[in-house]
Design a protein around this motif. Sequence first.
Motif, PDB file in Angstrom:
ATOM      1  N   ASP A 100       0.725  -0.904  -0.141  1.00 56.09           N
ATOM      2  CA  ASP A 100       0.044   0.050   0.254  1.00 56.09           C
ATOM      3  C   ASP A 100       0.909   1.245   0.000  1.00 56.09           C
ATOM      4  OD1 ASP A 100      -2.356  -1.457  -0.097  1.00 56.09           O
ATOM      5  OD2 ASP A 100      -2.591  -1.404   2.248  1.00 56.09           O
ATOM      6  N   TRP A 101       1.946   1.228   0.687  1.00 54.11           N
ATOM      7  CA  TRP A 101       2.823   2.438   0.795  1.00 54.11           C
ATOM      8  C   TRP A 101       3.447   2.691  -0.608  1.00 54.11           C
ATOM      9  CZ3 TRP A 101       4.799   0.528   6.114  1.00 54.11           C
ATOM     10  CH2 TRP A 101       4.104   1.041   6.999  1.00 54.11           C
ATOM     11  N   ILE A 102       3.912   1.637  -1.300  1.00 52.94           N
ATOM     12  CA  ILE A 102       4.553   1.503  -2.544  1.00 52.94           C
ATOM     13  C   ILE A 102       3.446   2.439  -3.514  1.00 52.94           C
ATOM     14  CG2 ILE A 102       5.430   0.334  -4.376  1.00 52.94           C
ATOM     15  CD1 ILE A 102       6.567  -1.644  -2.355  1.00 52.94           C
ATOM     16  N   ALA A 103       2.061   1.676  -3.491  1.00 57.40           N
ATOM     17  CA  ALA A 103       1.067   2.206  -4.205  1.00 57.40           C
ATOM     18  C   ALA A 103       0.980   3.622  -4.255  1.00 57.40           C
ATOM     19  CB  ALA A 103      -0.068   1.346  -4.147  1.00 57.40           C
ATOM     20  N   GLY A 104       1.183   4.179  -2.876  1.00 59.34           N
ATOM     21  CA  GLY A 104       0.620   5.565  -2.663  1.00 59.34           C
ATOM     22  C   GLY A 104       1.717   6.435  -3.162  1.00 59.34           C
ATOM     23  N   GLY A 105       2.921   5.899  -3.462  1.00 55.33           N
ATOM     24  CA  GLY A 105       4.124   6.641  -4.275  1.00 55.33           C
ATOM     25  C   GLY A 105       4.638   7.885  -3.465  1.00 55.33           C
ATOM     26  N   SER A 106       4.374   7.979  -2.276  1.00 53.58           N
ATOM     27  CA  SER A 106       5.149   8.960  -1.308  1.00 53.58           C
ATOM     28  C   SER A 106       6.246   8.973  -1.115  1.00 53.58           C
ATOM     29  CB  SER A 106       4.041   9.296  -0.159  1.00 53.58           C
ATOM     30  OG  SER A 106       2.936   9.442  -0.287  1.00 53.58           O
ATOM     31  N   HIS A 107       7.122   7.677  -0.971  1.00 55.77           N
ATOM     32  CA  HIS A 107       8.510   7.469  -0.793  1.00 55.77           C
ATOM     33  C   HIS A 107       9.079   6.770  -1.901  1.00 55.77           C
ATOM     34  CE1 HIS A 107       5.975   7.871   3.081  1.00 55.77           C
ATOM     35  NE2 HIS A 107       7.109   8.464   3.369  1.00 55.77           N
ATOM     36  N   ASP A 108      10.387   7.147  -1.988  1.00 58.19           N
ATOM     37  CA  ASP A 108      11.585   6.561  -3.066  1.00 58.19           C
ATOM     38  C   ASP A 108      12.467   5.505  -2.393  1.00 58.19           C
ATOM     39  OD1 ASP A 108      10.718   7.628  -5.722  1.00 58.19           O
ATOM     40  OD2 ASP A 108      11.081   9.482  -4.508  1.00 58.19           O
ATOM     41  N   ALA A 109      12.620   5.678  -1.064  1.00 54.97           N
ATOM     42  CA  ALA A 109      13.410   4.705  -0.261  1.00 54.97           C
ATOM     43  C   ALA A 109      12.840   4.565   1.125  1.00 54.97           C
ATOM     44  CB  ALA A 109      14.755   5.384  -0.020  1.00 54.97           C
ATOM     45  N   MET A 110      12.744   2.985   1.462  1.00 55.21           N
ATOM     46  CA  MET A 110      12.315   2.843   2.631  1.00 55.21           C
ATOM     47  C   MET A 110      13.481   1.887   3.474  1.00 55.21           C
ATOM     48  SD  MET A 110       8.301   1.998   1.909  1.00 55.21           S
ATOM     49  CE  MET A 110       7.533   2.462   0.715  1.00 55.21           C
ATOM     50  N   TYR A 111      13.544   1.923   4.748  1.00 51.33           N
ATOM     51  CA  TYR A 111      14.470   1.036   5.392  1.00 51.33           C
ATOM     52  C   TYR A 111      13.791   0.425   6.689  1.00 51.33           C
ATOM     53  CZ  TYR A 111      17.152   4.921   2.756  1.00 51.33           C
ATOM     54  OH  TYR A 111      17.519   5.832   2.033  1.00 51.33           O
ATOM     55  N   THR A 112      14.509  -0.901   6.781  1.00 47.34           N
ATOM     56  CA  THR A 112      14.070  -1.643   7.960  1.00 47.34           C
ATOM     57  C   THR A 112      14.763  -1.317   9.420  1.00 47.34           C
ATOM     58  OG1 THR A 112      15.601  -3.251   7.383  1.00 47.34           O
ATOM     59  CG2 THR A 112      13.345  -3.466   6.690  1.00 47.34           C
ATOM     60  N   VAL A 113      14.093  -1.281  10.354  1.00 44.06           N
ATOM     61  CA  VAL A 113      14.795  -1.411  11.604  1.00 44.06           C
ATOM     62  C   VAL A 113      14.333  -2.593  12.330  1.00 44.06           C
ATOM     63  CG1 VAL A 113      14.641  -0.262  14.001  1.00 44.06           C
ATOM     64  CG2 VAL A 113      14.202   1.060  11.836  1.00 44.06           C
ATOM     65  N   ASP A 114      15.212  -3.633  12.188  1.00 47.59           N
ATOM     66  CA  ASP A 114      14.857  -4.907  12.600  1.00 47.59           C
ATOM     67  C   ASP A 114      14.959  -4.995  13.937  1.00 47.59           C
ATOM     68  OD1 ASP A 114      17.912  -6.811  12.888  1.00 47.59           O
ATOM     69  OD2 ASP A 114      17.854  -5.051  11.859  1.00 47.59           O
ATOM     70  N   LEU A 115      14.224  -6.014  14.486  1.00 53.36           N
ATOM     71  CA  LEU A 115      14.296  -6.494  16.090  1.00 53.36           C
ATOM     72  C   LEU A 115      14.998  -7.757  16.411  1.00 53.36           C
ATOM     73  CD1 LEU A 115      10.453  -5.436  17.048  1.00 53.36           C
ATOM     74  CD2 LEU A 115      12.666  -3.829  17.027  1.00 53.36           C
ATOM     75  N   PRO A 116      15.977  -7.830  16.772  1.00 59.61           N
ATOM     76  CA  PRO A 116      16.775  -9.014  16.875  1.00 59.61           C
ATOM     77  C   PRO A 116      16.387  -9.807  18.200  1.00 59.61           C
ATOM     78  CG  PRO A 116      18.252  -7.404  16.688  1.00 59.61           C
ATOM     79  CD  PRO A 116      17.011  -6.764  16.701  1.00 59.61           C
ATOM     80  N   ILE A 117      15.658 -11.074  18.125  1.00 58.08           N
ATOM     81  CA  ILE A 117      15.130 -11.947  19.095  1.00 58.08           C
ATOM     82  C   ILE A 117      16.228 -13.011  19.569  1.00 58.08           C
ATOM     83  CG2 ILE A 117      13.165 -13.241  19.794  1.00 58.08           C
ATOM     84  CD1 ILE A 117      11.259 -12.020  17.894  1.00 58.08           C
ATOM     85  N   GLY A 118      16.179 -13.154  20.771  1.00 60.52           N
ATOM     86  CA  GLY A 118      17.190 -14.299  21.130  1.00 60.52           C
ATOM     87  C   GLY A 118      16.480 -15.530  20.621  1.00 60.52           C
ATOM     88  N   GLU A 119      17.586 -16.492  20.601  1.00 57.35           N
ATOM     89  CA  GLU A 119      17.530 -17.645  19.844  1.00 57.35           C
ATOM     90  C   GLU A 119      16.788 -18.584  20.635  1.00 57.35           C
ATOM     91  OE1 GLU A 119      20.252 -21.366  18.528  1.00 57.35           O
ATOM     92  OE2 GLU A 119      21.266 -19.660  19.658  1.00 57.35           O
ATOM     93  N   ARG A 120      16.731 -18.286  22.211  1.00 56.58           N
ATOM     94  CA  ARG A 120      15.895 -19.046  22.871  1.00 56.58           C
ATOM     95  C   ARG A 120      14.218 -18.793  22.791  1.00 56.58           C
ATOM     96  NH1 ARG A 120      18.080 -14.887  25.100  1.00 56.58           N
ATOM     97  NH2 ARG A 120      16.907 -13.050  25.977  1.00 56.58           N
ATOM     98  N   ALA A 121      13.813 -17.858  21.994  1.00 51.79           N
ATOM     99  CA  ALA A 121      12.546 -17.803  21.643  1.00 51.79           C
ATOM    100  C   ALA A 121      12.197 -18.691  20.465  1.00 51.79           C
ATOM    101  CB  ALA A 121      12.128 -16.552  21.405  1.00 51.79           C
ATOM    102  N   TRP A 122      12.957 -19.204  19.744  1.00 48.25           N
ATOM    103  CA  TRP A 122      12.477 -19.893  18.740  1.00 48.25           C
ATOM    104  C   TRP A 122      11.238 -20.932  18.969  1.00 48.25           C
ATOM    105  CZ3 TRP A 122      11.637 -19.411  13.783  1.00 48.25           C
ATOM    106  CH2 TRP A 122      11.577 -20.485  12.933  1.00 48.25           C
ATOM    107  N   GLU A 123      11.389 -21.746  19.879  1.00 52.47           N
ATOM    108  CA  GLU A 123      10.382 -22.885  20.170  1.00 52.47           C
ATOM    109  C   GLU A 123       9.169 -22.283  20.411  1.00 52.47           C
ATOM    110  OE1 GLU A 123      10.811 -25.741  19.172  1.00 52.47           O
ATOM    111  OE2 GLU A 123      12.453 -25.564  18.542  1.00 52.47           O
ATOM    112  N   THR A 124       9.081 -21.148  21.384  1.00 53.74           N
ATOM    113  CA  THR A 124       7.958 -20.191  21.625  1.00 53.74           C
ATOM    114  C   THR A 124       7.400 -19.785  20.348  1.00 53.74           C
ATOM    115  OG1 THR A 124       9.215 -19.707  23.834  1.00 53.74           O
ATOM    116  CG2 THR A 124       6.947 -18.468  23.130  1.00 53.74           C
TER     117      THR A 124
END
Length: 559
Positions: free
Chosen positions: A325-349
Amino acid sequence: MHFRKRNRGDLAFNAFRRVAVLDPAHSEAFMHISQTLCFIAHKRGEIGSLWRAPAIIKPEDGVVWGRLASLEIAVRGGSERIGKMLSVAAPGFKEDPAVRRIMAFQAMRNGSIPEARSLLEGTFHKFSDADSLSVRADGEYLEYLRLQVWNGGCDYASAKLAELGPVSGPLTLSYFVLQQISDLVRTSRAVAVDNPETARLYISIPVWGESHTALWEKCGLQNLIDEASSPLFRDRQVTVHIFSTLDNWERLLRSESLAILRAKAEVVFFDLQPLLGSDYRDRNYLAMMVAHWTTMVLARRDKADAIVLVADYIFSRGALGQLGDWIAGGSHDAMYTVDLPIGERAWETLNDKTRFPEGPGSAGAEILKQLFLANLSHRVTAYAVGSGLSSVPSDPSRLNVIGDNTVEVRTMQPQLFYASSRLLDLYVPHGFKATDNGFVDGVLATGLGIERMMLLNDPEKFVCATIEFDEEARVKSGYFPKRIETTEPVEELFSQIIRSGFVKEGRIWALNNPMYVGAGSKKPTILDDLSGKLTRIPEDLDQKFYREVVKPAFEAACL
């Protein structure tokens, strides 16, 4: 009698100078003088003794003089001595590409853009008219070939790279990466388009190895085929580039989920085995760079938008649909992620909370946020700052304030996620580097304003998480930055940012756009104090040089 204590830097400097002046057999070492020795020379006021050395050893070698001129600028910040320095060089030095480049840079600094362009245009003409036997594999020639690749000349660049043959020395890596990108682009056929007016989107996915391929099958692939992601595919022709090895690709071909994706989009395989099978130490990192830039070169060629992913991204359900939807809106030419690193112990959960056919890739934003807060990875704590801490990270690329109920996440190294076709057409790469390493500043150098960029920092609408596997091993190996003890954390962070070369408009823009995860209050923190100090941003001369000199000169000479 008083004897001055001589430190190791003094001894190293004197030894280096002695070798450079007296032993021509070691004169190549002069070309690769370290920044440390450079500043020792400046501190002692003895840079003159450095520029006398090549006059004795190799007065005809323009590369030596070009590097020395660069060193003079780096140390003194001006060009007063460059004319005198180069006057002792051999008469033909001005024709050397390395020297012409430094002269062009100085002409730009002095306000003479036409002169600067003329100098580089002459170099590009020389490269285009010369046979490969008459040029050497130096940085200027490789830059010329990189610009050829970026502007659609992959056949030409591949042929010239093959004629050069293997390159040794400090440019080995640049040559290899350029060769890989050029060869991969040449293997890609143009995807047929039913309607030329249809928007096009290319998605880059580098994925290889048993664990990462399995992870992408469970998460990233499910994100793409989930019904909630449909807006990403709506009213546009999507091509997915999968960069992998043949055995991993054959495994994916047996996946029912990939069959679903192939019904939604064109899926193209690129073989990374030559790179992954090489003996380069950082080949996995290089493979990701090659994958992303190959997709962007192809997107630029075909006037398509581009999305660059990594195999371990886990998006919240609906995040990719929101992106569409953001891309279709055409308001931005570049977008960047802010990733959330989760500890390995959470994988099974995570597996337990999403145990239905679609897999973990369909986790909602709230699930990912809660798992993040309850299982902070070492990547989060290693970059922690704030009250109660007597140290700060030596690397300011990520900065986190960890509260009781909230984590404030900031970055000075925003990872490119989406680039419009408009941006790719304007962009001039300074090298095919990782897309979190200064790409944001290159975007601003195109003339597009900050308002055309977006940091994906609203976790209510978009969450990009990762699982930090093998984090204990990474801690033991020293993978994460060291901590610096300090009683003045803001001042120390400010110093680290200066030393890291992060005082750039794009990086500071990213720092000033925090992501808050959790239910706590968004009260001012140490990072707001830090932002307040970063108000004077010097002009980025490197970006200006590429935008106002390199790009026009190349286009005039070669296009």
